[in-house]
Structure formats: C-alpha cells, structure tokens
Design a protein around this motif. Structure first.
Motif, PDB file in Angstrom:
ATOM      1  N   PHE A  46      -5.577  10.218  -5.506  1.00 28.59           N
ATOM      2  CA  PHE A  46      -6.171  10.576  -6.789  1.00 28.59           C
ATOM      3  C   PHE A  46      -5.798   9.552  -7.851  1.00 28.59           C
ATOM      4  CE2 PHE A  46      -7.299  15.361  -6.757  1.00 28.59           C
ATOM      5  CZ  PHE A  46      -7.805  15.241  -5.469  1.00 28.59           C
ATOM      6  N   ARG A  47      -6.742   9.270  -8.739  1.00 24.63           N
ATOM      7  CA  ARG A  47      -6.456   8.404  -9.884  1.00 24.63           C
ATOM      8  C   ARG A  47      -6.026   9.295 -11.041  1.00 24.63           C
ATOM      9  NH1 ARG A  47      -7.048   3.245 -10.232  1.00 24.63           N
ATOM     10  NH2 ARG A  47      -8.077   2.046  -8.596  1.00 24.63           N
ATOM     11  N   THR A  62       4.445  13.549   1.394  1.00 25.70           N
ATOM     12  CA  THR A  62       3.744  13.192   2.625  1.00 25.70           C
ATOM     13  C   THR A  62       2.637  12.183   2.344  1.00 25.70           C
ATOM     14  OG1 THR A  62       2.212  15.066   2.387  1.00 25.70           O
ATOM     15  CG2 THR A  62       4.207  15.441   3.701  1.00 25.70           C
ATOM     16  N   ALA A  63       2.248  11.460   3.392  1.00 23.32           N
ATOM     17  CA  ALA A  63       1.147  10.498   3.281  1.00 23.32           C
ATOM     18  C   ALA A  63       0.337  10.536   4.560  1.00 23.32           C
ATOM     19  CB  ALA A  63       1.682   9.084   3.034  1.00 23.32           C
ATOM     20  N   ASN A  64      -0.951  10.285   4.441  1.00 27.80           N
ATOM     21  CA  ASN A  64      -1.832  10.283   5.604  1.00 27.80           C
ATOM     22  C   ASN A  64      -1.707   8.971   6.372  1.00 27.80           C
ATOM     23  OD1 ASN A  64      -2.971  12.842   5.038  1.00 27.80           O
ATOM     24  ND2 ASN A  64      -4.337  11.917   3.525  1.00 27.80           N
ATOM     25  N   LEU A  65      -1.679   9.075   7.704  1.00 27.96           N
ATOM     26  CA  LEU A  65      -1.630   7.903   8.567  1.00 27.96           C
ATOM     27  C   LEU A  65      -3.034   7.572   9.069  1.00 27.96           C
ATOM     28  CD1 LEU A  65       1.544   8.803  10.672  1.00 27.96           C
ATOM     29  CD2 LEU A  65       1.384   7.197   8.759  1.00 27.96           C
ATOM     30  N   PRO A  66      -3.268   6.328   9.485  1.00 28.80           N
ATOM     31  CA  PRO A  66      -4.603   5.942   9.970  1.00 28.80           C
ATOM     32  C   PRO A  66      -5.086   6.766  11.166  1.00 28.80           C
ATOM     33  CG  PRO A  66      -3.306   3.996   9.497  1.00 28.80           C
ATOM     34  CD  PRO A  66      -2.374   5.160   9.374  1.00 28.80           C
ATOM     35  N   ASP A  67      -4.153   7.274  11.980  1.00 31.18           N
ATOM     36  CA  ASP A  67      -4.555   8.035  13.171  1.00 31.18           C
ATOM     37  C   ASP A  67      -4.810   9.508  12.872  1.00 31.18           C
ATOM     38  OD1 ASP A  67      -2.031   9.055  12.800  1.00 31.18           O
ATOM     39  OD2 ASP A  67      -1.192   8.277  14.674  1.00 31.18           O
ATOM     40  N   GLY A  68      -4.759   9.876  11.597  1.00 34.35           N
ATOM     41  CA  GLY A  68      -5.051  11.257  11.226  1.00 34.35           C
ATOM     42  C   GLY A  68      -3.840  12.147  11.045  1.00 34.35           C
ATOM     43  N   ARG A  69      -2.679  11.666  11.464  1.00 32.96           N
ATOM     44  CA  ARG A  69      -1.468  12.459  11.285  1.00 32.96           C
ATOM     45  C   ARG A  69      -0.979  12.362   9.847  1.00 32.96           C
ATOM     46  NH1 ARG A  69       3.065  10.459  14.700  1.00 32.96           N
ATOM     47  NH2 ARG A  69       2.121   8.421  14.245  1.00 32.96           N
ATOM     48  N   THR A  70      -0.048  13.256   9.516  1.00 33.47           N
ATOM     49  CA  THR A  70       0.577  13.250   8.197  1.00 33.47           C
ATOM     50  C   THR A  70       2.038  12.877   8.361  1.00 33.47           C
ATOM     51  OG1 THR A  70      -0.924  14.945   7.346  1.00 33.47           O
ATOM     52  CG2 THR A  70       1.149  14.624   6.165  1.00 33.47           C
ATOM     53  N   ALA A  87       2.223   6.411 -12.917  1.00 34.87           N
ATOM     54  CA  ALA A  87       2.325   6.465 -14.373  1.00 34.87           C
ATOM     55  C   ALA A  87       2.603   5.088 -14.959  1.00 34.87           C
ATOM     56  CB  ALA A  87       3.425   7.439 -14.781  1.00 34.87           C
ATOM     57  N   LEU A  88       3.339   4.275 -14.212  1.00 27.66           N
ATOM     58  CA  LEU A  88       3.731   2.969 -14.731  1.00 27.66           C
ATOM     59  C   LEU A  88       2.744   1.859 -14.393  1.00 27.66           C
ATOM     60  CD1 LEU A  88       7.570   3.132 -14.012  1.00 27.66           C
ATOM     61  CD2 LEU A  88       6.428   3.387 -16.218  1.00 27.66           C
ATOM     62  N   ASN A  89       2.072   1.964 -13.207  1.00 27.98           N
ATOM     63  CA  ASN A  89       1.180   0.857 -12.821  1.00 27.98           C
ATOM     64  C   ASN A  89      -0.302   1.222 -12.797  1.00 27.98           C
ATOM     65  OD1 ASN A  89       0.744   2.236 -10.374  1.00 27.98           O
ATOM     66  ND2 ASN A  89       2.220   0.996  -9.229  1.00 27.98           N
ATOM     67  N   GLY A  90      -0.637   2.500 -12.999  1.00 30.60           N
ATOM     68  CA  GLY A  90      -2.033   2.906 -13.067  1.00 30.60           C
ATOM     69  C   GLY A  90      -2.763   2.935 -11.737  1.00 30.60           C
ATOM     70  N   GLU A  91      -2.057   2.732 -10.629  1.00 26.66           N
ATOM     71  CA  GLU A  91      -2.685   2.747  -9.310  1.00 26.66           C
ATOM     72  C   GLU A  91      -2.860   4.191  -8.811  1.00 26.66           C
ATOM     73  OE1 GLU A  91      -3.853   0.103  -7.534  1.00 26.66           O
ATOM     74  OE2 GLU A  91      -3.436  -1.052  -9.353  1.00 26.66           O
ATOM     75  N   PRO A  92      -3.766   4.408  -7.814  1.00 23.14           N
ATOM     76  CA  PRO A  92      -3.927   5.758  -7.257  1.00 23.14           C
ATOM     77  C   PRO A  92      -2.629   6.266  -6.628  1.00 23.14           C
ATOM     78  CG  PRO A  92      -5.748   4.341  -6.601  1.00 23.14           C
ATOM     79  CD  PRO A  92      -4.729   3.450  -7.236  1.00 23.14           C
ATOM     80  N   ARG A  93      -2.520   7.556  -6.515  1.00 21.90           N
ATOM     81  CA  ARG A  93      -1.334   8.163  -5.914  1.00 21.90           C
ATOM     82  C   ARG A  93      -1.149   7.667  -4.481  1.00 21.90           C
ATOM     83  NH1 ARG A  93       1.357  10.097 -10.298  1.00 21.90           N
ATOM     84  NH2 ARG A  93       0.315  11.882 -11.263  1.00 21.90           N
TER      85      ARG A  93
END
Length: 234
Positions: A46-47, A62-70, A87-93
């Motif tokens: 999310f932005r 948690t973060a999503n992996l390319p193979d579909g796992r978390t 908050a500091l760099n404005g990039e997506p979560r």
C-alpha cells in the motif's frame, strides 16, 4: 523506537530510552485505536505513510514470497514503532503488520512525526539506533541461514524469542506467541518438514515442549548450546 523503559528492557534495544517529556509528546501525536487479534494495521504494497506506535499487545511482521508463501520477518510488541520506513522515504509498504492478540496503538501522521524529530533530537538518535538494531537482526538471520543447520537455526530463533517475548514460569520459559510451523519455517529459512523434524528432536532432547498455542523452553542453557549460542551474549 521504544516508548517505555519496560518495553526496552524486554526487547534489549541498545539505545537510551526517551525522556519522559519526549515520550509523552510522541504518544500525544497520534490517534489511539484498539483492535482484536487478527487485524491488519499496515498492508504490504500500500502507498500510505502513517506510522504506528504500539502501546500494548503483540503483532507479527510478514511479507509475501514469489512462490505464494508468507514469510514471517519479525514480531513487534508494545513500545515498538512500525511503518517508519514508508513515512521517511515515501515508498510502498514492504511488509504487513497483523495483530496476534488484542492490541492498542496510535496512528501518527508522517508530517507530525518529522516535526517531532526536529524538536526532539534525542528521539531522532533513538530512531537511528532502532533501525540499526533491526538491520543487525536481519543480518544475523542471513548468517544463520548459511552458517548453521536447520536444528541449530530453530534453536537460535526460539532462544531469541525467549529473550524478547518469553516469560519465566516455574516449569520453564513460556513463549505465548501463536506461530504456525510454516511461519516458524520462514523465519528460520527452512522447509516446513525440516522444522518439524528439528522441533521433534529438540523435544526429544528435553529442551522444549510445543503445542498449538505456545512453546515452553524447559532448558534454556541446553537450547542455547544446541543453537551454538553464547549464553553470556544475552
């Protein structure tokens, strides 16, 4: 960033605690909320740029992996600040933050937080120390993945959780964090079947007991030895 001395002691952050006036000012920046377990407070991708200051409770990162796992990346407790990078760099979560138990927190706008840092240089230094601590922890995990076997990695992760999230009871150190074996596998960088085997061996060695709710460490020095950890290092 730790907002209380008690939270700092429980998580072994290295930076000095905020002064009482700075701590009060930080809490006053946000809008307080309280949610039940299983609620997402930050969504990966999310932005959005608000920060979340956890006042009480437990969350998992948690973060999503390319193979579909978390992948489980970390756990955060009351006193921790999350969402600071966007908050500091404005990039997506870069990750999702989900509550593991009823949690109270404050939502802080990035402009108010930046003004707070300008007015409280000690807090800015503590933020830098917090980011450094988290980077050091991530580097340790990467070293563990390449330098140790699965059983050693599992022992090291559980020993670390004893330090950060454990509570001493008469029969051992209890970790009340409900983690699935797939989540434990991702934080250990191993296949779920390998983690299952490692846990079975640690139980057989009399070091830990597990059930679907928690892990109890019966012999912490023995667990540290199994993970090739130095007990003196904390």
């Amino acid at each position: 960033m730790s907002a209380s001395v008690q939270a700092r002691r429980s998580t072994h952050h290295s930076a000095r605690p905020l002064t009482p006036s700075a701590r009060t000012a930080l809490f006053d920046l946000g809008v307080r909320r309280q949610v039940d377990a299983g609620q997402i407070v930050i969504h990966e991708g999310f932005r959005e740029s608000h920060l979340v200051l956890l006042e009480e409770g437990l969350t998992k990162v948690t973060a999503n992996l390319p193979d579909g796992r978390t992948a489980l990346l970390a756990l955060r407790i009351g006193g921790d600040l999350v969402g600071e990078m966007s908050a500091l760099n404005g990039e997506p979560r870069s990750a999702t933050i989900t509550t593991c138990r009823p949690t109270r927190y404050s939502v802080i706008r990035p402009d108010r937080f930046k003004l707070f840092l300008r007015n409280h240089p000690d807090a800015a230094l503590e933020l830098a120390a917090m980011v450094s601590d988290r980077l050091r922890w991530s580097n340790r995990r990467r070293i563990d993945f390449t330098g140790y076997g699965v059983k050693e990695r599992v022992a090291r992760v559980i020993a670390e959780m004893c330090r950060t999230h454990g509570r001493q009871q008469r029969d051992g150190v209890v970790i009340d964090v409900r983690l699935t074996q797939p989540e434990l596998a991702t934080i250990c960088g191993a296949a779920e079947t390998s983690v299952h085997k490692a846990l079975r061996e640690l139980r057989g060695d009399g070091l830990v007991e597990t059930d679907y709710r928690r892990i109890t460490v019966r012999d912490l020095p023995g667990l540290q030895k199994a993970g090739k950890l130095d007990p003196a290092a904390g």
